[in-house]
Scaffold this active site. Structure first.
Site, PDB file in Angstrom:
ATOM      1  N   SER A 209      23.556 -10.909 -54.429  1.00 33.32           N
ATOM      2  CA  SER A 209      23.336 -11.110 -53.002  1.00 33.32           C
ATOM      3  C   SER A 209      23.286 -12.596 -52.693  1.00 33.32           C
ATOM      4  CB  SER A 209      22.024 -10.452 -52.568  1.00 33.32           C
ATOM      5  OG  SER A 209      21.684 -10.805 -51.240  1.00 33.32           O
ATOM      6  N   TYR A 222      12.728  -9.704 -53.539  1.00 33.55           N
ATOM      7  CA  TYR A 222      14.123  -9.270 -53.563  1.00 33.55           C
ATOM      8  C   TYR A 222      15.023 -10.444 -53.948  1.00 33.55           C
ATOM      9  CZ  TYR A 222      18.671  -7.625 -51.906  1.00 33.55           C
ATOM     10  OH  TYR A 222      20.003  -7.275 -51.826  1.00 33.55           O
TER      11      TYR A 222
END
Length: 316
Positions: A209, A222
């Site tokens: 990501s 995250y």
């Protein structure tokens, strides 16, 4: 038939896990509190049984693996046969990759926790082999992988914990995020790479990501897992490239998936995707293209972002 017998023996406790050297137990301590569908303790037998039932409904099995030479051609001159093992394949990017690779001629193992979603995927693409298993269930994964030849491993499974300041984050959410996003991917890779190294070929991909490469508020853990995946992929490439194994990190930004479905309301989600953003199928097309390159070319990382500006990630 041999694979079916091995799986049945696993369910009824007659088969010892195939790996003699045990890896650390990665069972999350609180996963049942946050992720519906996770099984723990007394429910392990249900996991095995559900895996067996879903797996055996498939009518297709992969053709024998074809060894690939350093020039990228099949050693025996025949067409290349390739198998792909994809986690998190029940929705979003994982589902799109499963469909795209199946359409491209790959024998696809689609891994996920939702039996209903896997059955729907197989109904759409009958050639896909569905495997209902929790990626953090080490023993079941070992049993599944014992009889499979995997040419392409795509570590795609992941979760987004509730958005918020790290100081207010529940410890159990931290545990689960680290377990699913990082530990499970590392373990699964460890289970697969020995066979790739033995064949001197293979390709491992990680769905990362942009959050692992830039700072955003409200997603600290995250972001930490995705940054760790990036570092792991780079170091893994250094370990495995002498064996002809390619490693690719997918750096995706603002892809319209269900990742935020349970942590943002409809209004916030609409704001996130107000402009045209990247679709899961776009990422899948890139993956197919990367895999189609000759064996001597490794796309070590690719970034895919929306063309037009979007609101910051982590916006509540």
């Amino acid at each position: 038939m041999f694979l079916r017998r091995r799986l049945a023996e696993t369910v009824f406790g007659r088969l010892r896990p195939p790996f003699s050297h045990r890896l650390p137990d990665l069972q999350p301590r609180h996963r049942g509190d946050h992720l519906p569908g996770f099984r723990t303790g007394k429910e392990n037998s249900k996991v095995y049984l559900s895996f067996l039932l879903v797996f055996l409904v498939s009518q297709r099995r992969p053709a024998p693996h074809t060894e690939i030479q350093a020039n990228g051609e099949a050693a025996n001159g025949e067409a290349q046969v390739t198998t792909a093992f994809i986690t998190g394949a029940t929705s979003g990017i994982g589902r799109a990759m499963a469909i795209a690779l199946s359409d491209a001629g790959y024998d696809v193992y689609a891994v996920g926790r939702s039996q209903a979603a896997l059955k729907a995927l197989q109904a759409e693409r009958p050639g896909i082999v569905p495997i209902a298993v929790d990626v953090t269930d080490r023993e079941t994964l070992e049993a599944v992988l014992a009889d499979l030849t995997i040419d392409v491993l795509i570590n795609n499974a992941g979760i987004m914990p509730p958005l918020g300041n790290f100081a207010d984050m529940k410890i159990s959410d931290i545990d689960t995020t680290l377990e699913v996003n990082l530990s499970a991917a590392i373990l699964l890779t460890r289970l697969v790479v020995p066979q790739m190294r033995e064949r001197q070929s293979g390709h491992i991909l990680f769905t990362g990501s942009v959050a692992g490469h830039a700072a955003f508020s409200n997603i600290a853990v995250y972001a930490a897992t995705k940054a760790a995946i990036s570092g792991f992929a780079a170091a893994l490439r250094a370990d495995l490239s002498p064996s002809g194994i390619r490693v690719t990190e997918i750096v995706a930004g603002r892809v319209e998936t269900q990742l935020y479905q349970d942590i943002l309301d409809a209004k916030a989600r609409a704001a996130m995707y107000a402009s045209k953003v990247v679709q899961p199928e776009d990422v899948a097309q890139m993956v197919v293209a990367v895999l189609a390159l000759p064996a001597w070319a490794d796309v070590t990382r690719f970034d895919i972002m929306p063309t037009w500006p979007t609101s910051p990630s982590g916006t509540k």
